[in-house]
Design an enzyme around this catalytic site. Structure first.
Site, short mmCIF file in Angstrom:
data_model
loop_
_atom_site.label_atom_id
_atom_site.label_comp_id
_atom_site.label_asym_id
_atom_site.label_seq_id
_atom_site.Cartn_x
_atom_site.Cartn_y
_atom_site.Cartn_z
N ASP A 60 1.06 -1.11 0.14
CA ASP A 60 0.19 -0.14 0.06
C ASP A 60 0.82 1.42 0.32
O ASP A 60 0.11 2.32 -0.33
CB ASP A 60 -0.78 0.33 1.48
CG ASP A 60 -0.30 -0.43 2.21
OD1 ASP A 60 0.94 -0.81 3.08
OD2 ASP A 60 -0.89 0.73 3.44
N HIS A 169 -0.58 7.38 6.83
CA HIS A 169 -2.47 6.80 7.31
C HIS A 169 -3.20 8.30 7.45
O HIS A 169 -2.60 8.52 9.00
CB HIS A 169 -2.17 5.69 8.20
CG HIS A 169 -2.02 4.23 6.95
ND1 HIS A 169 -3.22 3.68 6.28
CD2 HIS A 169 -0.74 3.66 6.69
CE1 HIS A 169 -2.39 2.79 5.53
NE2 HIS A 169 -0.84 3.05 5.70
ZN LIG Z 1 3.30 -0.20 6.28
#
Ligand SMILES: [Zn+2]
Length: 257
Positions: A60, A169
C-alpha cells in the site's frame, strides 16, 4: 530562489495518503501505493511527475511504482530491500535525496520497527515517516522489536519541534481514542481530539501533525512519562520498569484496542 514547495495529500485506498510535493509544474510523490489517484491528480493539476520516494516495502506504499514509471521514467528512491522493485536509487542513513526542481534536499533516516528496512525522509520543516510515527500513534511491529521501534521513534522525536509530520495513514481519530484511554485527564489530548473530529466531519485530513504536538500528546513518545507508565502497568498488571517495557505494553494494548 524557488517558490516554497507545497505538500498535498492524495488519498488512496481506505485511509492511505500519498504525499505529493509540488510547485506550479512538477510533482514528486511519497509512497505511491496506487498509481490511479496519482495519475488523476497529475492530470487534473497539469503536473509533470519528476521523482518517487518510498519509505518501506508494504504494497500500500509501493504498489503504484511500476505503473507510474512505465509512463514517467523518473528516479525512484527507496531503502535497500529486494522486496521493492523498480528502484533507481537505493538510499540509507545519512544519504541525501536532492530534488533541485523544488530547491529541496531531504535526508534519509533509518527507522526500523514497523519493518526492518523502513526509512524516513527529513527536510526543512518536513518529515515523511511512512508507517513509523502516526498522529498520536505509531505503526505495528511487523518485523522489528519494541526496542528498535522505540529507538526509531525517539530519533524522529529529536528533530526540531516545528517539523511537520506527514504520516502514511489517516489513523488519528482512533489513535486519539487510545491516547485518551491511556491518559484520560489530559486536556491537550481532549482539544486535539476535538480538532481532529471537526476536521474529519468536514472530510479534511488531520495531517500533517507536528513534532511539538506529538512530543506533547503521543503516548508512544511519552514512555518515560509517569502517567503513561502507570497506565501501562495497570493494564498489564505488572510494575513495568523502563521505557522499552512501557512501550511494548502500550503497543500490545493498542493492538487489542
Ligand atoms: Zn506499512
Amino acid at each position: 530562489m524557488n517558490p516554497p514547495v507545497q505538500v498535498v495529500p492524495i488519498p488512496a485506498f481506505r485511509d492511505n495518503y500519498i504525499w505529493c510535493l509540488r510547485d506550479e509544474t512538477r510533482a514528486a510523490v511519497v509512497d505511491p501505493g496506487d498509481a490511479a489517484p496519482v495519475f488523476a491528480y497529475l492530470t487534473r493539476e497539469n503536473l509533470e511527475l519528476s521523482a518517487i520516494l518510498a519509505t518501506h516495502h508494504h504494497n500500500d506504499h509501493v504498489g503504484g511504482i511500476g505503473a507510474l514509471t512505465q509512463r514517467h521514467p523518473v528516479p525512484v528512491y527507496a531503502p535497500f530491500d529486494d522486496r521493492i522493485d523498480g528502484v533507481t536509487n537505493r538510499v540509507a542513513e545519512g544519504d541525501r535525496v536532492r530534488l533541485p526542481q523544488f530547491g529541496l534536499e531531504l535526508r534519509v533516516l533509518e527507522i526500523p520497527g514497523h519493518t526492518l528496512t523502513h526509512i524516513a525522509y527529513y527536510g526543512p520543516n518536513m518529515l515523511f515517516c511512512g508507517d513509523t510515527l502516526f498522529a498520536c500513534g505509531c505503526g505495528r511491529l511487523f518485523e522489528g522489536t519494541p526496542r528498535q521501534m522505540l529507538t526509531s521513534l525517539t530519533k524522529l522525536a529529536a528533530l526540531p519541534e516545528d517539523t511537520l509530520v506527514y504520516c502514511g495513514h489517516e489513523y488519528t481519530e482512533s489513535n486519539l481514542r487510545f491516547g485518551r484511554t491511556v491518559d484520560p485527564a489530559n486536556p491537550f489530548l481532549e482539544s486535539w481530539e476535538q480538532q481532529a473530529s471537526d476536521l474529519r466531519r468536514r472530510q479534511q485530513p488531520t495531517l500533517p501533525s507536528s513534532l511539538a504536538r506529538e512530543r506533547r500528546g503521543n503516548p508512544f513518545l511519552r514512555c518515560d512519562d509517569p502517567v503513561v507508565a502507570a497506565a501501562a502497568s495497570r493494564e498489564t498488571g505488572q510494575d513495568l520498569g523502563g521505557a522499552v517495557a512501557v512501550f511494548a505494553a502500550l503497543r500490545e494494548w493498542k493492538n487489542r484496542f
